[in-house]
Design an enzyme around this catalytic site. Sequence first.
Site, PDB file in Angstrom:
ATOM      1  N   ARG A 284       0.797  -1.205   0.000  1.00 49.82           N
ATOM      2  CA  ARG A 284       0.000   0.000   0.000  1.00 49.82           C
ATOM      3  C   ARG A 284       0.840   1.270   0.000  1.00 49.82           C
ATOM      4  NH1 ARG A 284      -3.585  -1.946   5.075  1.00 49.82           N
ATOM      5  NH2 ARG A 284      -2.363  -3.852   4.922  1.00 49.82           N
ATOM      6  N   GLY A 285       2.132   1.099   0.309  1.00 46.63           N
ATOM      7  CA  GLY A 285       2.992   2.245   0.579  1.00 46.63           C
ATOM      8  C   GLY A 285       3.144   3.265  -0.528  1.00 46.63           C
TER       9      GLY A 285
ATOM     10  N   GLU B 211       7.441   2.101  -6.411  1.00 47.26           N
ATOM     11  CA  GLU B 211       7.631   1.555  -5.062  1.00 47.26           C
ATOM     12  C   GLU B 211       7.870   2.706  -4.079  1.00 47.26           C
ATOM     13  OE1 GLU B 211       7.150  -0.351  -2.805  1.00 47.26           O
ATOM     14  OE2 GLU B 211       8.635  -1.938  -2.574  1.00 47.26           O
TER      15      GLU B 211
ATOM     16  N   ASP C 285      14.593  -1.191   0.233  1.00 48.83           N
ATOM     17  CA  ASP C 285      15.299  -1.400   1.489  1.00 48.83           C
ATOM     18  C   ASP C 285      16.303  -2.547   1.280  1.00 48.83           C
ATOM     19  OD1 ASP C 285      15.711  -1.036   4.270  1.00 48.83           O
ATOM     20  OD2 ASP C 285      14.237  -2.536   4.786  1.00 48.83           O
TER      21      ASP C 285
ATOM     22  N   PHE D   2      14.190   4.377  10.228  1.00 48.84           N
ATOM     23  CA  PHE D   2      12.815   3.961   9.948  1.00 48.84           C
ATOM     24  C   PHE D   2      11.987   5.208   9.693  1.00 48.84           C
ATOM     25  CE2 PHE D   2       8.605   2.259  10.465  1.00 48.84           C
ATOM     26  CZ  PHE D   2       8.720   1.034   9.827  1.00 48.84           C
ATOM     27  N   VAL D   3      11.304   5.235   8.557  1.00 50.75           N
ATOM     28  CA  VAL D   3      10.558   6.436   8.170  1.00 50.75           C
ATOM     29  C   VAL D   3       9.069   6.133   7.983  1.00 50.75           C
ATOM     30  CG1 VAL D   3      12.543   7.576   7.099  1.00 50.75           C
ATOM     31  CG2 VAL D   3      11.083   6.085   5.714  1.00 50.75           C
TER      32      VAL D   3
ATOM     33  N   ARG E 132       0.434   6.907   7.592  1.00 52.05           N
ATOM     34  CA  ARG E 132       0.479   6.984   6.127  1.00 52.05           C
ATOM     35  C   ARG E 132       0.020   8.356   5.630  1.00 52.05           C
ATOM     36  NH1 ARG E 132       1.221   1.820   3.858  1.00 52.05           N
ATOM     37  NH2 ARG E 132       0.285   0.096   5.005  1.00 52.05           N
TER      38      ARG E 132
HETATM   39  P1  IMP Z   1      12.570  -4.618   0.778  1.00 51.21           P
HETATM   40  O1  IMP Z   1      13.292  -3.713  -0.180  1.00 51.21           O
HETATM   41  O2  IMP Z   1      12.098  -5.895   0.170  1.00 51.21           O
HETATM   42  O3  IMP Z   1      13.370  -4.845   2.024  1.00 51.21           O
HETATM   43  O4  IMP Z   1      11.246  -3.990   1.291  1.00 51.21           O
HETATM   44  C1  IMP Z   1      10.848  -2.741   1.046  1.00 51.21           C
HETATM   45  C2  IMP Z   1       9.560  -2.572   1.807  1.00 51.21           C
HETATM   46  O5  IMP Z   1       9.773  -2.596   3.212  1.00 51.21           O
HETATM   47  C3  IMP Z   1       8.988  -1.210   1.509  1.00 51.21           C
HETATM   48  O6  IMP Z   1       8.117  -1.263   0.420  1.00 51.21           O
HETATM   49  C4  IMP Z   1       8.269  -0.890   2.796  1.00 51.21           C
HETATM   50  O7  IMP Z   1       6.961  -1.423   2.756  1.00 51.21           O
HETATM   51  C5  IMP Z   1       9.043  -1.597   3.862  1.00 51.21           C
HETATM   52  N1  IMP Z   1       9.957  -0.654   4.512  1.00 51.21           N
HETATM   53  C6  IMP Z   1      11.291  -0.565   4.377  1.00 51.21           C
HETATM   54  N2  IMP Z   1      11.807   0.426   5.106  1.00 51.21           N
HETATM   55  C7  IMP Z   1      10.761   1.007   5.716  1.00 51.21           C
HETATM   56  C8  IMP Z   1      10.650   2.145   6.601  1.00 51.21           C
HETATM   57  O8  IMP Z   1      11.624   2.822   6.964  1.00 51.21           O
HETATM   58  N3  IMP Z   1       9.393   2.445   7.012  1.00 51.21           N
HETATM   59  C9  IMP Z   1       8.290   1.745   6.642  1.00 51.21           C
HETATM   60  N4  IMP Z   1       8.357   0.702   5.797  1.00 51.21           N
HETATM   61  C10 IMP Z   1       9.575   0.330   5.353  1.00 51.21           C
HETATM   62 MG    MG Z   2       6.077  -1.637   0.410  1.00 50.69          MG
END
Ligand code: IMP
Ligand code: MG
Length: 182
Positions: free
Chosen positions: A45-46, A101, A105, A154-155, A167
Amino acid sequence: MPQTPYVIDEMISAKSIAARIEVLAREIATEFHGTDQLVVIGLLRGSFVFIADLVRELDLPVEVDFLEASSYGNAMESSREVRILKDIRGQIEGRDVLVVEDIVDTGHTLSQVIQFLSTRHPARLRTIALLDKPARREVDIVADWTGFEIPDEFVVGYGIDFAQRNRNLPYIGKVSFTDNAG
Ligand code: IMP
Ligand code: MG
């Protein structure tokens, strides 16, 4: 629901985000100049706030679709499995696609979403992430466009949540945990 107390400090203002999106939208419009109808796919949903602002700056015919992926941590974090919880509705074979996206991360989500969509043979498959945390990367991947590189914090805000909260903040804020917040 009991919550660990935390405070949010502004890291990237709404104004800075808007200015950056204008620049990104121009670059994307140049890249896809002549495309009949670009399929812009938001990862739920982000990305919902980001995609809403981005498509309104894009001077291109676009179609908007959504995909929901969820990651499950294994004992081995580096072999994290990403599951598709909600597929897109439209067809992308032979079409130009932009995946949107919120944050890259570890990189598992974006890399596995790309693999998933690639099997449908889009003409061009490009990616954009509002935020990038390169310090946390486990998979060698970088989005074609990035809004802002940020440190390992963490954001929340601008679509991004902490346990489904915050959100709706119009800016990106850094979360700090504290026992005497607010
Ligand atoms: P990754 O790249 O597979 O580790 O995951 C990325 C997802 O992790 C993002 O789409 C977010 O949903 C979540 N995520 C990563 N860092 C943060 C953060 O700092 N705050 C909130 N969600 C995060
Ligand atoms: Mg996400």
